[in-house]
Design a protein around this motif. Structure first.
Motif, mmCIF file in Angstrom:
data_model
loop_
_atom_site.group_PDB
_atom_site.id
_atom_site.type_symbol
_atom_site.label_atom_id
_atom_site.label_comp_id
_atom_site.label_asym_id
_atom_site.label_seq_id
_atom_site.Cartn_x
_atom_site.Cartn_y
_atom_site.Cartn_z
ATOM 1 N N LYS A 54 0.823 -1.206 0.000
ATOM 2 C CA LYS A 54 0.000 0.000 0.000
ATOM 3 C C LYS A 54 0.863 1.265 0.000
ATOM 4 C CE LYS A 54 -3.323 2.406 2.907
ATOM 5 N NZ LYS A 54 -3.873 2.429 4.267
ATOM 6 N N ASP A 55 1.869 1.292 0.865
ATOM 7 C CA ASP A 55 2.687 2.493 1.046
ATOM 8 C C ASP A 55 4.081 2.376 0.421
ATOM 9 O OD1 ASP A 55 0.554 3.410 2.591
ATOM 10 O OD2 ASP A 55 1.458 2.712 4.464
ATOM 11 N N MET A 56 4.369 1.203 -0.189
ATOM 12 C CA MET A 56 5.714 0.937 -0.717
ATOM 13 C C MET A 56 6.774 1.119 0.377
ATOM 14 S SD MET A 56 5.519 -0.107 -3.828
ATOM 15 C CE MET A 56 7.167 0.100 -4.412
ATOM 16 N N LYS A 57 6.410 0.747 1.606
ATOM 17 C CA LYS A 57 7.331 0.821 2.736
ATOM 18 C C LYS A 57 7.709 -0.605 3.122
ATOM 19 C CE LYS A 57 8.119 2.580 7.308
ATOM 20 N NZ LYS A 57 7.589 3.175 8.510
ATOM 21 N N SER A 94 5.296 -10.553 -3.102
ATOM 22 C CA SER A 94 4.050 -11.002 -3.730
ATOM 23 C C SER A 94 3.088 -11.460 -2.643
ATOM 24 C CB SER A 94 4.354 -12.145 -4.700
ATOM 25 O OG SER A 94 3.174 -12.656 -5.258
ATOM 26 N N TRP A 95 1.793 -11.200 -2.862
ATOM 27 C CA TRP A 95 0.753 -11.639 -1.934
ATOM 28 C C TRP A 95 -0.479 -11.989 -2.749
ATOM 29 C CZ3 TRP A 95 -4.201 -9.895 -1.065
ATOM 30 C CH2 TRP A 95 -4.852 -10.397 0.060
ATOM 31 N N SER A 96 -1.113 -13.096 -2.404
ATOM 32 C CA SER A 96 -2.365 -13.476 -3.071
ATOM 33 C C SER A 96 -3.189 -14.335 -2.120
ATOM 34 C CB SER A 96 -2.087 -14.231 -4.375
ATOM 35 O OG SER A 96 -1.408 -15.439 -4.103
ATOM 36 N N ILE A 97 -4.476 -14.471 -2.436
ATOM 37 C CA ILE A 97 -5.335 -15.369 -1.658
ATOM 38 C C ILE A 97 -5.893 -16.432 -2.589
ATOM 39 C CG2 ILE A 97 -5.954 -13.673 0.087
ATOM 40 C CD1 ILE A 97 -8.672 -13.387 -1.313
ATOM 41 N N SER A 98 -6.268 -17.551 -1.981
ATOM 42 C CA SER A 98 -6.896 -18.621 -2.756
ATOM 43 C C SER A 98 -8.257 -18.138 -3.241
ATOM 44 C CB SER A 98 -7.046 -19.873 -1.884
ATOM 45 O OG SER A 98 -7.884 -19.587 -0.776
#
Length: 158
Positions: free
Chosen positions: A95-98, A128-132
């Motif tokens: 979200k914040d590139m932090k 990387s982040w994802s949900i099923s």
């Protein structure tokens, strides 16, 4: 006959992969007691990029030299936890590139839940982040997948 040079008891059976623990060391030293339960861990691996040099002077064989080491991404899967320290770290990263790196310890445990093989991943951060999939006809836990990049890892046995 296997040689034993460490003075430790020889373990002849390979460890089982279903008993493991993951610990995030926030700020490099404080264990995060909430984000410890994961469904799976993968991506523990390293490879070496090689560079071919010209022909050697004595034979027609080309020499290969190590150029650099490349690490895989550490992939963690678990049920979605809202508001956990790791969830907040991942959210801020995207979200914040932090990016706030953390050291991560992954251990395979024996039947007494003592570590038999451990990896320490240094300066890990989410890439990387994802949900099923969300499916109204299934009765499954919502799974999130977090991929981490890191600077290096070390391995040790206890």
């Amino acid at each position: 006959m296997l040689f034993q040079t460490t003075g430790l008891p020889l373990i002849t059976d390979p460890p089982l992969g279903f008993r493991f623990g993951v610990v995030f060391l926030m700020n490099g030293k404080f264990p995060n007691p909430i984000d410890i339960r994961f469904k799976s861990v993968s991506g523990i691996g390293v490879s070496m990029e090689l560079e071919e040099t010209g022909k050697s002077t004595t034979t027609s064989v080309k020499n290969r030299l190590a150029k650099k080491v490349e690490y895989e991404q550490l992939v963690l899967e678990r049920g979605v936890l809202v508001g956990s320290p790791l969830s907040i770290l991942v959210e801020k990263a995207f979200k914040d590139m932090k990016v706030t790196p953390a050291n991560v310890i992954v251990s395979v445990l024996n039947e007494l839940f003592l570590p038999v093989k451990t990896w320490m991943f240094y300066k890990a951060f989410p890439v990387s982040w994802s949900i099923s999939g969300i499916d109204a006809s299934a009765n499954d836990v919502l799974i999130e997948k977090i991929e981490l990049s890191y600077s290096r890892f070390t391995t040790f046995s206890l």
